[in-house]
Design an enzyme around this catalytic site. Sequence first.
Site, PDB file in Angstrom:
ATOM      1  N   TRP A 334      99.939  38.783 -37.035  1.00  0.00           N
ATOM      2  CA  TRP A 334      99.214  38.353 -35.845  1.00  0.00           C
ATOM      3  C   TRP A 334      99.777  38.996 -34.589  1.00  0.00           C
ATOM      4  O   TRP A 334      99.171  38.926 -33.521  1.00  0.00           O
ATOM      5  CB  TRP A 334      99.244  36.826 -35.713  1.00  0.00           C
ATOM      6  CG  TRP A 334     100.589  36.245 -35.394  1.00  0.00           C
ATOM      7  CD1 TRP A 334     101.786  36.512 -35.995  1.00  0.00           C
ATOM      8  CD2 TRP A 334     100.881  35.261 -34.397  1.00  0.00           C
ATOM      9  NE1 TRP A 334     102.798  35.770 -35.444  1.00  0.00           N
ATOM     10  CE2 TRP A 334     102.269  34.983 -34.468  1.00  0.00           C
ATOM     11  CE3 TRP A 334     100.108  34.578 -33.462  1.00  0.00           C
ATOM     12  CZ2 TRP A 334     102.896  34.057 -33.625  1.00  0.00           C
ATOM     13  CZ3 TRP A 334     100.724  33.649 -32.628  1.00  0.00           C
ATOM     14  CH2 TRP A 334     102.107  33.402 -32.716  1.00  0.00           C
ATOM     15  N   ASP A 335     100.943  39.648 -34.730  1.00  0.00           N
ATOM     16  CA  ASP A 335     101.555  40.356 -33.606  1.00  0.00           C
ATOM     17  C   ASP A 335     100.539  41.255 -32.906  1.00  0.00           C
ATOM     18  O   ASP A 335     100.504  41.340 -31.676  1.00  0.00           O
ATOM     19  CB  ASP A 335     102.704  41.244 -34.105  1.00  0.00           C
ATOM     20  CG  ASP A 335     103.755  40.497 -34.911  1.00  0.00           C
ATOM     21  OD1 ASP A 335     103.396  39.512 -35.568  1.00  0.00           O
ATOM     22  OD2 ASP A 335     104.914  40.925 -34.904  1.00  0.00           O
ATOM     23  N   GLU A 475     108.196  29.231 -37.219  1.00  0.00           N
ATOM     24  CA  GLU A 475     108.389  29.337 -38.669  1.00  0.00           C
ATOM     25  C   GLU A 475     109.633  28.614 -39.169  1.00  0.00           C
ATOM     26  O   GLU A 475     109.991  28.745 -40.351  1.00  0.00           O
ATOM     27  CB  GLU A 475     108.407  30.809 -39.070  1.00  0.00           C
ATOM     28  CG  GLU A 475     107.040  31.465 -38.860  1.00  0.00           C
ATOM     29  CD  GLU A 475     107.072  32.982 -39.017  1.00  0.00           C
ATOM     30  OE1 GLU A 475     108.187  33.540 -39.085  1.00  0.00           O
ATOM     31  OE2 GLU A 475     105.992  33.588 -39.053  1.00  0.00           O
ATOM     32  N   LYS A 585     112.051  27.892 -33.539  1.00  0.00           N
ATOM     33  CA  LYS A 585     112.452  29.292 -33.630  1.00  0.00           C
ATOM     34  C   LYS A 585     111.899  30.084 -32.452  1.00  0.00           C
ATOM     35  O   LYS A 585     112.577  30.926 -31.873  1.00  0.00           O
ATOM     36  CB  LYS A 585     111.944  29.881 -34.939  1.00  0.00           C
ATOM     37  CG  LYS A 585     112.179  31.379 -35.105  1.00  0.00           C
ATOM     38  CD  LYS A 585     111.537  31.884 -36.390  1.00  0.00           C
ATOM     39  CE  LYS A 585     111.744  33.383 -36.560  1.00  0.00           C
ATOM     40  NZ  LYS A 585     111.072  33.903 -37.775  1.00  0.00           N
ATOM     41  N   GLN A 586     110.633  29.796 -32.097  1.00  0.00           N
ATOM     42  CA  GLN A 586     109.938  30.614 -31.100  1.00  0.00           C
ATOM     43  C   GLN A 586     108.829  29.808 -30.459  1.00  0.00           C
ATOM     44  O   GLN A 586     108.575  28.661 -30.828  1.00  0.00           O
ATOM     45  CB  GLN A 586     109.355  31.850 -31.779  1.00  0.00           C
ATOM     46  CG  GLN A 586     108.282  31.529 -32.814  1.00  0.00           C
ATOM     47  CD  GLN A 586     108.035  32.661 -33.779  1.00  0.00           C
ATOM     48  OE1 GLN A 586     108.857  32.953 -34.624  1.00  0.00           O
ATOM     49  NE2 GLN A 586     106.868  33.289 -33.668  1.00  0.00           N
TER      50      GLN A 586
END
Length: 743
Positions: A334-335, A475, A585-586
């Site tokens: 998806w980046d 994630e 994580k993000q």
Amino acid sequence: MKIWEIFETEFSANKLRKYESIACQGNGYMCVRNTLGEDYVQSQRNVFINGVFNAPEGEAAELASLPDVTNFEIAANGERLDMQAGEIGNYSRALDMRSGETVRCLNWSGKNGVELEIEFRRFVSFVKKHIVAEKVVIKPLQDVTLAVRSGIDGKMTNSGVQHFGPTMLRAYPDGRIGLCAETLQSKVCVGVQSLLKCCANANYSVQTERRGVFACMLIHTKAGEPVVLEKISAYASSRDLGFAQADSVEENCGKYLCEAAGLGYDAVFAENAANWGKFWSENAITIECGNPFYQKAVNFALYHLRIMANHEDNRMGIGAKAMSGEGYKGHSFWDTEIFILPHYIYNVPETARKLLEYRCQLLDTSREKAKGYGYSGAMYPWEGAWVDDGETCPRLGDMDLGTGERRVNWMGEKEIHIGADIAYAVWHYYSATGDKDFMKECGCEMILSVAEFWMSRVAERNGRYEILDVIGPDEYKDGIDNNAYTNYMAHFNLCLARDILANISDGFRQELNKKINTDGMESRLADVIGRLYLPVPDKDGIIPQFDGFRDLKELDYGKYKNLEKVGTIFGDYSFEEINKMRVCKQADLVMLFYTLRNLFDKETVKNNFAYYENCTLHDSSLSLCIHSLMASRLNMPELAFELFGKCCEVDLGENTDNSDSGIHSASIGGIWLALAMGFGGVRAEEDDLIIEPILPQGIKSYSLPITYRGTKYRLNMDESGTRLKRISGEPQTVILNGKTVKV
């Protein structure tokens, strides 16, 4: 600070792989890691052609490491050039991002007393896309016999995995050497040819090995007389755009090589440098502040954004490491749609369209994947490779230090937000370009197909529809229910599908029905849209990232934030333990505020941003740019600039080693995001280009180009205010700082 160069003044074997990645050279068709001519065990040689994937038995498809042409062995009076032996003086190596050329200079003194001044040059042509050109100038300080060996090494592997079958080796009457081989599973034929020339009289011979062919020269030269060597190499494959069954890879390769070799290094470089010069004159972004590092980082981002995409071919995406290394196997995530595509949408919309057409061509395999899981519609692969490969997510992931075993990788099954991300990207592209032809040919079908998937994927529970057992952008959390990002993005996708069906003609609907059955879809869409659970702020004003997130165990976040090495937390906890902790994580919920900015009022967004920034470790290269962008939107310019700086350091920072297997494509796209859509406040909504720039303390000015619906602008921001200039295209109205103006 050399703002246009990836520069080093000392040789360090331990930094070889990082430099090979960040200074890689390419043109979208192919990419060469910036390896040295001589071999070092710390090095990782890779040459990739975009789209040449192969799947070893029992493993996922990956970009196949091709035969290498960058080897250049030099010996003087029998002693081999080795920078770990002898003495080095006046060493420098630099990739000039203005031209794409690398220059390495050094003085080398061997143990046998020989002294050489050597200059190595290399570039990958952006004009002649199949060409890699090298030039070596050797000036001995005494009479010497030089032995030079350079050719085509077919022993290259992906960390030990061989992708090619038997090699066909050739030596041609005109001095060319060649190699052809076919990938073992995907049956792609790849051809490589090289021609090595020397200005001096040389004894020439050809050596063959089991999987390689090399040109060898023995040169007797006098002190002070420079020896100039030129090596031109060409790559071709049976997956090249326009390649027909009747074509010959070997003949094409020879044609490309002969054309370039006939011109010579300097002439081919001149046209390549002119091409890059035109690019920079039209697309340069300037940022003026006290630290030139930021200008270098912006130049770095634009350089890589140009070389990571195939601007002509719509059969492949952009890998998470682009083609700069073996990391993530060259797969597209998806980046591309969320972090990288916006740059192309607002600068090179024709390339953005190609990347979305790639996703359109994945629809058939996406439908097959959905059917395999018992769903309808299109379930996009979490990891995409060649257009026909389908899901390429490896079944096993990283080692869990808590259990001592590799974790099962559930992303391909559970990280399903990618379908909504792609639908969002289609909408984003259309909003900025107004490309109705694309919507008719691809966009509408893509949005409707993913909406069909969501309607089959939701579960009816408690009188509402919920999306259960997923992995969101964060994630560190596996098998969660009602991830806010996933649910809201799915809802947005469903609403797009509803609006399409409400506005298309009967004739176009009949065309769509040949690909996807839209009969009765309106009522089903209305039902799911009306009853899909969308998390809202709790009593404290915090939107739960997913069901039960706020009930998880707290963590000492300070111990794990802002560390040089990502994933440090796994040294103390297993994945199962982290899964039960309130740590991210993000960017996850914060990501939702970036994509769908009008869901919540500013105060709610600000409170949630502060809450989640505190518990986010930024252990992903995707995270810092989004938090920087959101800080800009929330009028927190100092924090935005601080996070922007950290984003710039992901690949360029002095202390990071996580670039060894390739650059971070999303973070590089994120540098542009944080600057253009963060500081610049650029966005397309409905039928408007909206620009709401800020000027963080520490930045004196910045300037960037923007393309919107065929018109190109340049935005300039400094302490005196905002200026928007129309460079080309028709005059349009723009909403600038809240006011509608005609430019």
